[in-house]
Design an enzyme around this catalytic site. Structure first.
Site, mmCIF file in Angstrom:
data_model
loop_
_atom_site.group_PDB
_atom_site.id
_atom_site.type_symbol
_atom_site.label_atom_id
_atom_site.label_comp_id
_atom_site.label_asym_id
_atom_site.label_seq_id
_atom_site.Cartn_x
_atom_site.Cartn_y
_atom_site.Cartn_z
ATOM 1 C CG ASN A 21 -0.456 0.687 2.416
ATOM 2 O OD1 ASN A 21 -0.507 1.918 2.512
ATOM 3 N ND2 ASN A 21 0.098 -0.086 3.344
ATOM 4 N NE ARG A 22 1.283 4.050 -5.676
ATOM 5 C CZ ARG A 22 1.487 2.997 -6.484
ATOM 6 N NH1 ARG A 22 2.308 2.023 -6.102
ATOM 7 N NH2 ARG A 22 0.878 2.926 -7.663
ATOM 8 C CG PHE A 40 -0.428 9.240 7.083
ATOM 9 C CD1 PHE A 40 -0.375 7.889 7.370
ATOM 10 C CD2 PHE A 40 0.495 10.083 7.710
ATOM 11 C CE1 PHE A 40 0.572 7.365 8.251
ATOM 12 C CE2 PHE A 40 1.437 9.576 8.591
ATOM 13 C CZ PHE A 40 1.476 8.219 8.859
ATOM 14 C CB SER A 55 3.602 5.818 7.246
ATOM 15 O OG SER A 55 3.208 5.819 5.884
ATOM 16 C CG ASN A 97 3.068 4.572 1.758
ATOM 17 O OD1 ASN A 97 3.881 4.209 0.903
ATOM 18 N ND2 ASN A 97 2.341 3.718 2.459
ATOM 19 C CB THR A 98 4.058 10.678 4.995
ATOM 20 O OG1 THR A 98 2.667 10.332 4.993
ATOM 21 C CG2 THR A 98 4.202 12.181 5.214
ATOM 22 C CE LYS A 122 2.564 0.087 12.802
ATOM 23 N NZ LYS A 122 1.168 -0.067 12.359
ATOM 24 C CG ASN A 178 4.123 1.128 9.497
ATOM 25 O OD1 ASN A 178 3.423 0.677 8.594
ATOM 26 N ND2 ASN A 178 3.825 2.232 10.135
#
Ligand SMILES: Cc1cc2nc3c(=O)[nH]c(=O)nc-3n(C[C@H](O)[C@H](O)[C@H](O)COP(=O)(O)O)c2cc1C
Length: 364
Positions: free
Chosen positions: A110-111, A114, A173, A175-176, A214, A243
């Site tokens: 997944n990307r 947020f 994450s 993806n940010t 996390k 993660n």
């Protein structure tokens, strides 16, 4: 009943785009009449961070990002639910498609970036269920375009402490852009100092709120030394390991899908995540408990996480492939293990294999 329902619905969900399937699943859960599951075997009870968990199996962050169905998930048998990641302001996340199933591998990439309805909406929902009981943790993150990311975490802790069983500071994450830089020593020390300070400031009204950190499974061991040292010195209450990974194990069969950008989760993440969990456990030296996440797709995998150092576990991706019946399957496997070892509590198994896992060749 869940089993029969899923038997009918899962093939349909699998025929859909993964994100459409997820949106539909949330809708079904919102409206499905879900009866509470039977009380958990008392031997599954876990005490951690000052909280009493009925069982150690949690829903990982990302499934219920906007706190739409935490109570349904608790009734389905999870011992706790982590909602979020929530950002202060609403944001759409990355363009679709942004979630990919790796069916042959039992993996997900997944990307999402947020995608969040934002703090106001989610806070309203959580305030409305504040007296419902059950352990609901809140995972917080920074807006992509934030000028001061640390201030985002501080603001979210201040706002959510009163409705959160615990708060997870998500700096892992992938993806940010730049978010994972907050794991670097100086930045992390500053972040945790301010987050813990915010928690203390609101405690007189909000009560004690455990703060969990996390982390990514992609840290080097030298980076992990720093992260654990800072988490200990800043007195966080626990860590979640971890993660999704940016790495792509050579064993992946879905080689085309594997080239999609984003974080990989599910079965292909398990070996790396369990290794990082054990590495974290030996560094933490029992000062705080750990939550193990990454590739739990069976009772045996959950037990292996506990033996590698997890007091609690979380899962998400395997539910896509195995359905919600997996939660009950894991709990009965854990009860079976307790019976075999003639134990009254899982606490005695936590970390039993940590040293052995850290001595294995690095998973590749
Ligand atoms: C679609 C998807 C969305 C996710 N969103 C988040 C998130 O918003 N915040 C977060 O901390 N972790 C998020 N995660 C990571 C999970 O919480 C978990 O740490 C990771 O997927 C490993 O567990 P699993 O292999 O059981 O899925 C997400 C995972 C997936 C698959």
């Amino acid at each position: 009943m869940i089993g029969a329902f899923e038997h009918l619905v899962r093939p349909l969900l699998h025929a859909l785009d993964p994100e459409d399937a997820h949106v539909l699943t949330l809708k079904l859960l919102k409206f499905a009449p879900v009866l509470p599951v039977a009380r958990d075997d008392p031997r599954l009870a876990v005490r951690a961070f000052g909280l009493n968990f009925p069982n150690p199996v949690g829903m990982a962050a990302g499934f219920d990002k906007n706190a739409e169905v935490p109570d349904v998930l608790l009734r389905l048998g999870f011992g706790f639910v982590e909602v979020g990641t929530i950002t202060p302001r609403p944001q759409p996340g990355n363009p679709r498609p942004r979630v990919f199933r790796l069916d042959a591998d039992g993996g997900v990439i997944n990307r999402l970036g947020f995608n969040s309805q934002g703090a106001d909406t989610v806070l309203r929902r959580l305030a409305a269920r504040a007296d419902a009981g059950g352990i609901v943790g809140i995972n917080v993150g920074a807006n992509k375009d934030s000028a001061d990311r640390v201030a985002d975490y501080v603001a979210l802790i201040e706002r959510f402490a009163s409705v959160a069983s615990y708060v997870t500071v998500n700096i892992s994450s992938p993806n940010t852009p730049g978010l994972r830089n907050l794991q670097q020593a100086t930045a992390l020390d500053d972040l945790l100092a301010r987050v813990v300070d915010a928690r203390e400031r609101v405690a007189p009204n909000a009560g004690p709120t455990p703060v969990l950190l996390k982390i990514a499974p992609d840290l080097s061991l030298a980076e992990l030394d720093d992260v654990v040292g800072i988490a200990r010195s800043r007195r966080v209450d626990g860590m979640i390991v971890g993660n999704t990974t940016l790495s792509r194990p050579p064993s992946l069969q879905e080689t085309k899908r594997a080239r999609e950008a984003g974080g990989l989760s599910g079965s292909p993440l398990r070996a790396l995540a369990t290794r990082m969990l054990a590495e974290t456990y030996v560094r933490v030296e029992g000062v705080f408990p750990l939550v193990g996440a990454g590739g739990i797709d069976s009772g045996a995998a959950a037990l292996a996480k506990i033996r590698a150092g997890a007091t609690l576990v979380q899962l998400y991706s395997a539910l896509v492939f195995r359905g919600l019946g997996l939660v009950a399957e894991i709990k009965s496997a854990l009860i079976g293990a307790l019976g075999r070892h003639r134990l009254d509590s899982l606490a005695e198994l936590v970390g039993a294999d940590a040293a052995a896992v850290t001595a294995e060749p690095w998973p590749g």
